[in-house]
Enzyme design. Structure first.
Site, PDB file in Angstrom:
ATOM      1  N   THR A  11      10.161  31.677  55.997  1.00 20.52           N
ATOM      2  CA  THR A  11      10.527  32.436  54.744  1.00 20.52           C
ATOM      3  C   THR A  11      11.339  31.886  53.953  1.00 20.52           C
ATOM      4  O   THR A  11      11.850  32.548  52.992  1.00 20.52           O
ATOM      5  CB  THR A  11      11.093  33.969  55.425  1.00 20.52           C
ATOM      6  N   GLY A  12      12.120  30.974  54.182  1.00 17.08           N
ATOM      7  CA  GLY A  12      12.959  30.043  53.490  1.00 17.08           C
ATOM      8  C   GLY A  12      12.531  29.355  52.317  1.00 17.08           C
ATOM      9  O   GLY A  12      11.195  29.268  52.166  1.00 17.08           O
ATOM     10  N   VAL A  14      12.177  26.222  51.607  1.00 14.78           N
ATOM     11  CA  VAL A  14      11.464  24.884  51.926  1.00 14.78           C
ATOM     12  C   VAL A  14      10.143  25.357  52.560  1.00 14.78           C
ATOM     13  O   VAL A  14       9.270  24.819  52.624  1.00 14.78           O
ATOM     14  CB  VAL A  14      12.393  24.049  53.000  1.00 14.78           C
ATOM     15  N   ARG A  99      19.401  13.399  62.569  1.00 14.44           N
ATOM     16  CA  ARG A  99      18.947  12.372  61.748  1.00 14.44           C
ATOM     17  C   ARG A  99      19.651  11.012  62.257  1.00 14.44           C
ATOM     18  O   ARG A  99      18.780  10.041  62.152  1.00 14.44           O
ATOM     19  CB  ARG A  99      19.382  12.615  60.172  1.00 14.44           C
ATOM     20  N   CYS A 128      17.362  15.096  51.222  1.00 15.98           N
ATOM     21  CA  CYS A 128      16.760  15.256  49.859  1.00 15.98           C
ATOM     22  C   CYS A 128      17.039  13.876  48.923  1.00 15.98           C
ATOM     23  O   CYS A 128      16.325  13.399  48.327  1.00 15.98           O
ATOM     24  CB  CYS A 128      16.651  16.495  49.078  1.00 15.98           C
ATOM     25  N   SER A 158      18.539  24.229  44.269  1.00 15.99           N
ATOM     26  CA  SER A 158      17.637  24.474  45.658  1.00 15.99           C
ATOM     27  C   SER A 158      17.864  23.997  46.857  1.00 15.99           C
ATOM     28  O   SER A 158      17.804  24.435  47.885  1.00 15.99           O
ATOM     29  CB  SER A 158      16.307  24.039  45.322  1.00 15.99           C
ATOM     30  N   ARG A 234      26.585  18.594  41.913  1.00 12.90           N
ATOM     31  CA  ARG A 234      25.999  19.787  41.880  1.00 12.90           C
ATOM     32  C   ARG A 234      25.889  20.166  40.384  1.00 12.90           C
ATOM     33  O   ARG A 234      26.776  20.222  39.801  1.00 12.90           O
ATOM     34  CB  ARG A 234      26.503  21.016  42.954  1.00 12.90           C
ATOM     35  N   HIS A 241      16.360  17.281  41.700  1.00 15.39           N
ATOM     36  CA  HIS A 241      17.460  16.294  41.626  1.00 15.39           C
ATOM     37  C   HIS A 241      17.338  15.065  40.732  1.00 15.39           C
ATOM     38  O   HIS A 241      16.224  14.618  40.784  1.00 15.39           O
ATOM     39  CB  HIS A 241      17.578  15.807  43.156  1.00 15.39           C
ATOM     40  N   GLN A 316      13.091  18.325  44.662  1.00 11.87           N
ATOM     41  CA  GLN A 316      13.803  18.501  45.869  1.00 11.87           C
ATOM     42  C   GLN A 316      13.296  19.255  46.934  1.00 11.87           C
ATOM     43  O   GLN A 316      13.277  18.650  48.044  1.00 11.87           O
ATOM     44  CB  GLN A 316      15.057  19.083  45.591  1.00 11.87           C
TER      45      GLN A 316
HETATM   46  P1  A2P Z   1      15.107  34.614  57.259  1.00 12.27           P
HETATM   47  O1  A2P Z   1      14.296  34.559  55.999  1.00 12.27           O
HETATM   48  O2  A2P Z   1      14.624  35.548  58.087  1.00 12.27           O
HETATM   49  O3  A2P Z   1      16.461  34.676  57.113  1.00 12.27           O
HETATM   50  P2  A2P Z   1      16.945  29.195  53.188  1.00 12.27           P
HETATM   51  O4  A2P Z   1      17.338  27.820  53.273  1.00 12.27           O
HETATM   52  O5  A2P Z   1      15.981  29.480  51.809  1.00 12.27           O
HETATM   53  O6  A2P Z   1      18.026  30.087  52.939  1.00 12.27           O
HETATM   54  O7  A2P Z   1      15.959  29.745  54.194  1.00 12.27           O
HETATM   55  C1  A2P Z   1      16.476  29.569  55.560  1.00 12.27           C
HETATM   56  C2  A2P Z   1      15.363  29.760  56.454  1.00 12.27           C
HETATM   57  O8  A2P Z   1      15.761  29.873  57.923  1.00 12.27           O
HETATM   58  C3  A2P Z   1      14.670  31.253  56.333  1.00 12.27           C
HETATM   59  O9  A2P Z   1      13.433  31.138  56.836  1.00 12.27           O
HETATM   60  C4  A2P Z   1      15.513  31.994  57.516  1.00 12.27           C
HETATM   61  O10 A2P Z   1      14.886  33.231  57.786  1.00 12.27           O
HETATM   62  C5  A2P Z   1      15.500  31.058  58.510  1.00 12.27           C
HETATM   63  N1  A2P Z   1      16.726  31.572  59.561  1.00 12.27           N
HETATM   64  C6  A2P Z   1      17.761  31.405  59.354  1.00 12.27           C
HETATM   65  N2  A2P Z   1      18.590  31.782  60.611  1.00 12.27           N
HETATM   66  C7  A2P Z   1      17.717  31.750  61.380  1.00 12.27           C
HETATM   67  C8  A2P Z   1      17.810  31.791  62.830  1.00 12.27           C
HETATM   68  N3  A2P Z   1      18.751  32.199  63.483  1.00 12.27           N
HETATM   69  N4  A2P Z   1      16.673  31.796  63.366  1.00 12.27           N
HETATM   70  C9  A2P Z   1      15.469  31.467  63.110  1.00 12.27           C
HETATM   71  N5  A2P Z   1      15.435  31.206  61.512  1.00 12.27           N
HETATM   72  C10 A2P Z   1      16.603  31.196  60.794  1.00 12.27           C
END
Ligand code: A2P
Length: 336
Positions: A11-12, A14, A99, A128, A158, A234, A241, A316
Site C-alpha cells: 500500500t506504500g 513504492v 545492503r 535510489c 517521494s 532534498r 531525483h 526515484q
Molecule cells: P500501511 O499502508 O498499512 O501503513 P510509504 O513508504 O509510502 O510510507 O509506505 C510504507 C509501506 O510499509 C506501506 O505499505 C505500509 O503499510 C507498510 N508498513 C508500515 N509499517 C508496517 C509494518 N509494521 N508491517 C508491515 N507493513 C508495514
C-alpha cells in the site's frame, strides 16, 4: 515463472508503483499476495484484473512465498526477510537493512547482474540515489576508468514515502494561500525551499544518505576504495531525483566519447541538446523507466582533459526502487 510473489508494503508509494510496473511488464507469476501493516488489512487492490485483499504481514502469511519484494522499512525487513530466506524463498529488499551485509548481493541488473547468483535468500535493492548515480557512472567507469566521483543531489519528496509527498502538496497550497508551511514529516518546510537530506548526520559529518551513496557505490562497482564526495539535498520535486556529477579520470576523456557511450547504454537516455539548452529535468524523468543523462562537458578546471561534468534525472520510484526490484525478480524467474 515465479510461483508465489509477495509484496510487503503493497500500500506504500513504492509498493503501488511496483504493482503498476507488474501490470505493464506482465511477468509470469502464478500467485500474488499483498501485505502491509494491520492498518491496511482488508483493503482491496486490483492487480492484473483481479481483486486482491491486503493482509497484515505475518510469518504465517509469508509461508510458501517463493519471491518477496519488501518496501516497508528496515525494521519490517529485518523481522520477516530471514524467515522467507530460511524457508527457501528469495527476498528482494528495498530497505537499507541488508545492503552492506557481505553475504547479500546489492544489485542494479544493468551493472552487476552477475552478483545475483551469489545470494543466500536475500538480495538488496540499492538506495535510489546510488542507482541514479551508477546508471550514468558505471558504464563510464567500465569504458574509461573513473578515478574520483564528486556528486551533489537534488532529491524528490517521494524518497521519504507517501506522507512526505502529501506534505509537499499541502505546504505548496498553504504557501500560495499565504498560510504557514507546517513541517510534520520533513524536519523543515519543503515547499519553496530545499535543505540538507533529512537523514541524521553521522560521526564523519556526512548524513546517512551520503554515506549510503559512498558505501553502496563501492560495493556495486567492486571498488572498495573508490574516492567519492557527496552532498545530498532534498528539493521540492514530487518524484524524480537529479544529480550533478563530476568525474576525474586517469587519462583524458572527451565529452564526445561519453556521449557515444550513452547512445546505447541500457536503461539510460541521452538528453544533451546544447542549442536548445535542453538537458535532463525531473519533469521529463517523472514516470519513465530510463535515467536521463546529459549536460556532458569537459571540466574547465582540468585543462589536462581528465575531468567530465554531467547531470542526470531519474524517476526515484521506478528505476530508483520498484523497477530495479522487478528487474531483479525477473532475472530470478528466468533462472528458475
Ligand atoms: P500501511 O499502508 O498499512 O501503513 P510509504 O513508504 O509510502 O510510507 O509506505 C510504507 C509501506 O510499509 C506501506 O505499505 C505500509 O503499510 C507498510 N508498513 C508500515 N509499517 C508496517 C509494518 N509494521 N508491517 C508491515 N507493513 C508495514
Amino acid at each position: 515463472m515465479i510461483q508465489h510473489l509477495a509484496i510487503v508494503g503493497a500500500t506504500g508509494v513504492v509498493g503501488r508503483e511496483f504493482l503498476k510496473i507488474l501490470e505493464q511488464r506482465d511477468p509470469a507469476i502464478d500467485r500474488v499476495s499483498l501485505l502491509a501493516s494491520p492498518r491496511s488489512a482488508g483493503t482491496k487492490i486490483s492487480v492484473r484484473n483481479k481483486e486482491i485483499t491486503v493482509e497484515a504481514t505475518s510469518a504465517e502469511k509469508l509461508a510458501g512465498v517463493t519471491v518477496a519484494v519488501f518496501s516497508a522499512g528496515a525494521s519490517v525487513s529485518r523481522e520477516y526477510a530471514p524467515i522467507i530466506a530460511r524457508a527457501g524463498g528469495v527476498v528482494i529488499d528495498n530497505s537499507s537493512a541488508f545492503r552492506m551485509d557481505p553475504d547479500v548481493p546489492l544489485v542494479i541488473p544493468e551493472i552487476n547482474a552477475g552478483d545475483i547468483a551469489k545470494h543466500n535468500g536475500i538480495i538488496a535493492n540499492p538506495n535510489c540515489t546510488t542507482i541514479m548515480l551508477l546508471m550514468a557512472v558505471a558504464p563510464i567507469h567500465r569504458a574509461f576508468g573513473v578515478k574520483r566521483i564528486v556528486v551533489s543531489t537534488y532529491q524528490a519528496a517521494s524518497g521519504a514515502g507517501i506522507e512526505a509527498m502529501n506534505e509537499l502538496t499541502k505546504q505548496s497550497r498553504d504557501y500560495l494561500d499565504g498560510k504557514e508551511r507546517r513541517a510534520e514529516i520533513f524536519p523543515h518546510p519543503i515547499a519553496f525551499n530545499l535543505f540538507a537530506h533529512d537523514s541524521s548526520v553521522e560521526a564523519n559529518g556526512y548524513n546517512g544518505e551520503e554515506n549510503k551513496v559512498v558505501n553502496e557505490t563501492r560495493k556495486i562497482l567492486h571498488e572498495p576504495t573508490m574516492p567519492i564526495a557527496v552532498t545530498c539535498v532534498r528539493v521540492p520535486i514530487m518524484r524524480a531525483h537529479s544529480e550533478s556529477i563530476n568525474l576525474e579520470f586517469h587519462d583524458p576523456v572527451t565529452p564526445e566519447q561519453i556521449r557515444a557511450l550513452f547512445a546505447s547504454s541500457p536503461g539510460t537516455k541521452l538528453v544533451d541538446d546544447r542549442e536548445r539548452s535542453y538537458f535532463p529535468m525531473p519533469i521529463d524523468a517523472d514516470g519513465i523507466d530510463d535515467v536521463l543523462v546529459g549536460r556532458i562537458r569537459s571540466d574547465i578546471s582540468r585543462p589536462d582533459g581528465r575531468g567530465i561534468e554531467l547531470f542526470v534525472s531519474g524517476d526515484q520510484l521506478r528505476k530508483g526502487a520498484a523497477l530495479n526490484a522487478i528487474q531483479i525478480a525477473e532475472s530470478l524467474g528466468a533462472a528458475e
